[in-house]
Motif scaffolding. Structure first.
Motif, short mmCIF file in Angstrom:
data_model
loop_
_atom_site.label_atom_id
_atom_site.label_comp_id
_atom_site.label_asym_id
_atom_site.label_seq_id
_atom_site.Cartn_x
_atom_site.Cartn_y
_atom_site.Cartn_z
N ASN A 49 26.50 27.26 2.91
CA ASN A 49 25.17 26.91 3.45
C ASN A 49 24.21 26.47 2.35
N ALA A 50 24.31 27.10 1.18
CA ALA A 50 23.47 26.68 0.06
C ALA A 50 23.81 25.25 -0.36
N ASN A 51 25.10 24.95 -0.41
CA ASN A 51 25.52 23.59 -0.76
C ASN A 51 25.08 22.58 0.30
N LYS A 52 25.16 22.98 1.55
CA LYS A 52 24.74 22.09 2.63
C LYS A 52 23.25 21.78 2.52
N ASP A 53 22.45 22.80 2.21
CA ASP A 53 21.00 22.58 2.07
C ASP A 53 20.67 21.67 0.90
N SER A 54 21.45 21.77 -0.19
CA SER A 54 21.18 20.90 -1.33
C SER A 54 21.51 19.44 -0.99
N LEU A 55 22.53 19.22 -0.17
CA LEU A 55 22.85 17.86 0.27
C LEU A 55 21.75 17.30 1.18
N ILE A 56 21.20 18.17 2.02
CA ILE A 56 20.07 17.74 2.86
C ILE A 56 18.89 17.36 1.97
N GLN A 57 18.67 18.16 0.92
CA GLN A 57 17.61 17.86 -0.04
C GLN A 57 17.88 16.52 -0.73
N LYS A 58 19.14 16.19 -0.90
CA LYS A 58 19.55 14.94 -1.52
C LYS A 58 19.41 13.76 -0.56
N GLY A 59 19.19 14.05 0.71
CA GLY A 59 18.95 12.98 1.68
C GLY A 59 20.07 12.74 2.67
N ILE A 60 21.07 13.63 2.71
CA ILE A 60 22.18 13.47 3.66
C ILE A 60 21.89 14.30 4.90
N SER A 61 21.90 13.67 6.06
CA SER A 61 21.56 14.36 7.31
C SER A 61 22.83 14.69 8.09
N ILE A 62 22.67 15.51 9.12
CA ILE A 62 23.80 15.92 9.95
C ILE A 62 24.39 14.73 10.69
N HIS A 63 23.57 13.67 10.88
CA HIS A 63 24.03 12.50 11.64
C HIS A 63 24.62 11.41 10.75
N GLN A 64 24.53 11.61 9.44
CA GLN A 64 25.02 10.61 8.50
C GLN A 64 26.53 10.52 8.56
N LYS A 65 27.07 9.31 8.68
CA LYS A 65 28.51 9.17 8.80
C LYS A 65 29.21 9.30 7.45
N ARG A 66 28.70 8.66 6.45
CA ARG A 66 29.23 8.84 5.10
C ARG A 66 28.28 8.19 4.10
N GLN A 67 28.21 8.76 2.96
CA GLN A 67 27.33 8.25 1.91
C GLN A 67 27.85 8.73 0.58
N SER A 68 27.86 7.85 -0.40
CA SER A 68 28.31 8.27 -1.73
C SER A 68 27.17 9.01 -2.42
N CYS A 69 27.53 10.11 -3.09
CA CYS A 69 26.54 10.88 -3.84
C CYS A 69 26.60 10.43 -5.31
N GLN A 70 25.51 9.88 -5.78
CA GLN A 70 25.48 9.39 -7.14
C GLN A 70 25.60 10.54 -8.13
N VAL A 71 26.47 10.37 -9.12
CA VAL A 71 26.60 11.39 -10.15
C VAL A 71 25.50 11.21 -11.18
N VAL A 72 25.20 12.28 -11.89
CA VAL A 72 24.15 12.24 -12.91
C VAL A 72 24.62 11.40 -14.09
N ASP A 73 23.77 10.50 -14.55
CA ASP A 73 24.09 9.62 -15.68
C ASP A 73 23.57 10.26 -16.97
#
Length: 550
Positions: free
Chosen positions: A317-341
């Motif tokens: 659940n903590a990881n899920k909340d951080s993804l939501i903070q990153k901008g990924i929603s429950i309805h999002q089909k797929r999105q690449s998560c940019q790695v830190v440069d």
């Protein structure tokens, strides 16, 4: 096997092969009949033991009966799941057509259906069931394991309708602490991050190999569940399925960690030749029989002292909340998560490559975000008062220090340092969680001029990733993570201090510490050349998931 979306395939080619319907199989194999009666009379714990030992692995008919019994015993939310539902959905989708060019369901990844010994008719039936699931449960937007699960269960189903019914029951399971199938991109990614956290804790060193090669750790761990439900040989996948139907996601974590530990041994001697770790891991799992029998693989998996389901769910659940903070929603089909440069990263303590390694050690939900410098002795002076004033209010934080001997070490502080003010005692009171850890980045070898480069971190041996108070009888001090006052900052207090910094930040000392099972991080008494503290940019606090102990 990949079936092109433009390919025509037969709809009515396979409605279930009811072979041997005129034979009394129990007379042919009375032992299987006796075993099935034992299965029917066993409680859940007994079934778990049976599943782990391969009790119903043979013959085929016994496993089919066992699966039916287990799946129909699953409690699930109230959606229409009777067998006739499949015929209704299939009729709406295909009508009276004999052939179809329906594209793959959107929730599939890359349109791949594992063959698993199925013939063409069987593969067509898998596709039909997958399309009907998508029609019946339209909220599923990303679920790459479904093709493999349908293909496996079809072997042990009387017909397509029974296979459809079984999968729908697993999807509709309603206990959040014992999940079966992730149905959205958000929850799938959260599961991948949770596995990454577990891999960091239970398979130390693998992250260093991959991160130091500049390959994407996030993408490597995104394949973890496909190692099991796509890459494992059929006989291995079936034995995992035996236990998965009883134990849910937790067994998948165990098996994937066991595979990763085997891979680590295999790859460590040839790491310089590996151009793509994702492809190399896939090949390793496909050929795992060269390295380990299925019995040895499961034995290794069950020997891992994994966190409780509740603790795993907290981390998920903590990881899920951080993804939501990153901008990924429950309805999002797929999105690449940019790695830190880290190419433009600047520090007086570590290089960009070293910081990339440190970032690979921290929990996945924080590694999504960029580091943010909170404090530096070069910029803000040398005093704990200044240190506290700039670090308080940030959770978590990474402390890095370089000694005058060019040794580099540090600590991951899981908890806001302002917590030290919550306790009314003369001596500094300990606080924090089991996610805290200490590490050495560079140390000067006693008998060599070259530094031993990029060592792995020392973590607490607490049972769960978020556990603030490990349940250990002999070592009650294992909750002694962080303590501090105006005179000193202490990290690790059981059996010795992993790090102790003095008030003027000119020096400190390090000892063997039972909290983290760590050796001294650098020369025992050291003088500090430079010290920095880094926070996590744009991250949110997760303190509400767990309590603090002292």
């Amino acid at each position: 096997m990949t079936i092109s979306e433009s390919d025509k395939w037969e709809i009515s080619s396979c409605s279930g092969m009811k072979y041997g319907q005129f034979v009394d199989w129990e007379k042919i194999d009375p032992e299987a009949s006796e075993r099935y009666q034992r299965i029917l009379k066993s409680d859940h714990q007994e079934l778990k033991t049976m599943g782990r030992s391969g009790f119903w692995a043979m013959p085929h008919t016994l496993r089919a009966k066992a699966y039916y019994h287990i799946i129909h015993g699953i409690n699930c939310r109230s959606i229409k799941l009777d067998r006739d539902r499949y015929q209704d959905v299939a009729k709406k989708l295909f009508g009276e057509q004999k052939m179809s060019t329906h594209p793959f369901p959107e929730y599939m990844d890359d349109g791949v259906i594992p063959r698993y010994c199925l013939n063409k008719a069987g593969l067509n039936s898998v596709k039909k069931v997958l399309l009907c699931i998508g029609k019946h449960l339209p909220d599923i937007n990303f679920c790459p394991i479904l093709p493999a699960l349908v293909a496996l269960l079809l072997h042990f189903s009387e017909d397509e309708a029974e296979c459809f019914h079984s999968i729908c029951r697993l999807i509709a399971y309603n206990d959040p602490n014992k999940r079966y199938i992730d149905q959205t991109f958000l929850t799938y990614r959260a599961s991948c991050m949770t596995f990454g956290d577990l891999a960091n804790k239970y398979c130390r060193g693998i992250r260093k190999l991959i991160a130091s090669s500049h390959q994407n750790l996030f993408e490597f761990y995104s394949d973890w569940i496909m190692w099991i439900f796509a890459d494992l040989p059929f006989t291995y996948a079936m034995r995992v399925l035996d236990v998965y139907l009883l134990e849910g996601y937790k067994i998948l974590y165990r098996v994937a960690l066991a595979l990763l530990s085997l891979y680590k041994v295999s790859v460590s001697s040839r790491v310089a030749d590996v151009e793509d770790f994702r492809r190399d891991m896939k090949s390793f799992v496909e050929n795992v029989a060269r390295h380990c029998t299925v019995e040895k693989l499961l034995e290794r998996a069950f020997s891992i002292q994994l966190a409780t389901r509740r603790e795993l769910n907290l981390l998920f659940n903590a990881n899920k909340d951080s993804l939501i903070q990153k901008g990924i929603s429950i309805h999002q089909k797929r999105q690449s998560c940019q790695v830190v440069d880290f190419d433009s990263f600047s520090s007086s303590v570590v290089t960009g490559t070293e910081m990339r390694i440190v970032w690979a050690w921290i929990p996945e939900r924080f590694a999504l975000f960029k580091p943010k410098r909170l404090f530096s002795t070069n910029e803000h002076g040398r005093s704990l008062a200044s240190f506290y004033s700039r670090v308080e209010g940030h959770e978590p934080a990474i402390l890095l220090l370089k000694t005058v001997d060019e040794e580099v070490c540090g600590a991951f502080l899981s908890t806001d340092l302002i917590q030290r003010k919550n306790y009314d005692s003369e001596e500094p009171a300990y606080f924090g969680t089991g996610e805290s850890f200490v590490f050495t980045v560079r140390e000067i070898a006693d008998f060599a001029n070259d530094p031993s480069y990029l060592t792995i971190p020392f973590t607490t041996s607490s049972p769960g990733p978020l556990s603030p108070s490990p349940k250990r009888v002999k070592e009650q001090g294992a909750s002694m993570f962080i303590a501090g006052d105006h005179e000193r900052l202490v990290i690790g207090g059981d059996g010795g201090h992993a790090l102790c910094l003095q008030a003027d930040l000119e020096g400190g000392y390090t000892e063997r510490c039972d909290t983290f099972e760590s050796a001294p991080l650098c020369k025992r008494h050291f003088k500090i050349r430079s010290l920095e503290v880094w926070g996590i940019q744009n991250s949110i606090s997760f303190s509400h998931y767990f309590s603090y102990s002292h």
